[in-house]
Design a protein around this motif. Structure first.
Motif, PDB file in Angstrom:
ATOM      1  N   GLY A  16       4.629  -7.321 -12.788  1.00  0.00           N
ATOM      2  CA  GLY A  16       4.006  -7.944 -11.958  1.00  0.00           C
ATOM      3  C   GLY A  16       4.907  -8.788 -10.659  1.00  0.00           C
ATOM      4  N   SER A  17       4.229 -10.290 -10.732  1.00  0.00           N
ATOM      5  CA  SER A  17       4.789 -10.452  -8.843  1.00  0.00           C
ATOM      6  C   SER A  17       5.254 -11.940  -9.613  1.00  0.00           C
ATOM      7  N   GLY A  66      12.770  -2.361  -1.575  1.00  0.00           N
ATOM      8  CA  GLY A  66      10.661  -1.761  -1.337  1.00  0.00           C
ATOM      9  C   GLY A  66      10.407  -2.749  -2.424  1.00  0.00           C
ATOM     10  N   ARG A  67      10.445  -3.461  -2.659  1.00  0.00           N
ATOM     11  CA  ARG A  67      10.316  -4.760  -4.231  1.00  0.00           C
ATOM     12  C   ARG A  67      10.398  -6.104  -3.778  1.00  0.00           C
ATOM     13  N   THR A  83       9.235 -10.651  -4.619  1.00  0.00           N
ATOM     14  CA  THR A  83       9.350  -9.981  -5.681  1.00  0.00           C
ATOM     15  C   THR A  83       7.924  -8.992  -5.769  1.00  0.00           C
ATOM     16  N   ILE A  84       7.567  -8.079  -5.711  1.00  0.00           N
ATOM     17  CA  ILE A  84       6.908  -7.201  -6.735  1.00  0.00           C
ATOM     18  C   ILE A  84       7.947  -6.168  -7.913  1.00  0.00           C
ATOM     19  N   SER A  85       6.191  -5.460  -8.587  1.00  0.00           N
ATOM     20  CA  SER A  85       6.828  -4.083  -9.349  1.00  0.00           C
ATOM     21  C   SER A  85       8.002  -4.214 -10.144  1.00  0.00           C
ATOM     22  N   LEU A  86       7.619  -6.257 -10.546  1.00  0.00           N
ATOM     23  CA  LEU A  86       9.298  -6.065 -11.508  1.00  0.00           C
ATOM     24  C   LEU A  86       9.690  -5.078 -12.275  1.00  0.00           C
TER      25      LEU A  86
END
Length: 120
Positions: A16-17, A66-67, A83-86
């Motif tokens: 999630g993000s 990158g995240r 924040t992404i791809s937590l």
């Protein structure tokens, strides 16, 4: 009165993000470099992301490259951490920091933190 107020944390599933915000008041944050740190239980506080005064330079810990993306909107006195791809290992209290050195004096301000929990 100097204040840095973080918001946007919460519970999110892996992958999630979240967008964290740090709103400042009581000082001219546009003249400060800004940083996001985090501290997980039982671990030392670590630097996550940096953005220079003016926003022209940013850098990241290898673990979040990158995240995570740091940005600032000085007209709003706000710094963001997208924040992404937590991952579960991103779970920590995230702190905003404002710092500048001027004529040999260092001004260093911290917020109270916002909790990010990544769990299914």
């Amino acid at each position: 009165q100097v204040q840095l107020v973080e918001s946007g944390g919460g519970l999110v599933q892996p992958g999630g993000s979240l967008r964290l915000s740090c709103t400042t008041s009581g000082f001219s944050s546009s003249t400060y470099a800004m940083r996001w740190y985090r501290q997980a239980p039982g671990k030392e506080r670590e630097l996550v992301a940096f953005i220079s005064r003016g926003g022209g330079i940013s850098s990241y810990a290898d673990s979040v490259k990158g995240r995570f993306t740091i940005s600032r909107v000085d007209a709003e006195n706000t710094v963001y951490l997208q924040t992404i791809s937590l991952k579960p290992e991103d779970t920590a209290v995230y702190y905003c920091n404002a710092r500048r050195s001027i004529r040999g004096r260092e001004d260093d301000y911290w917020g109270q933190g916002t909790q990010v929990t990544v769990s299914s």
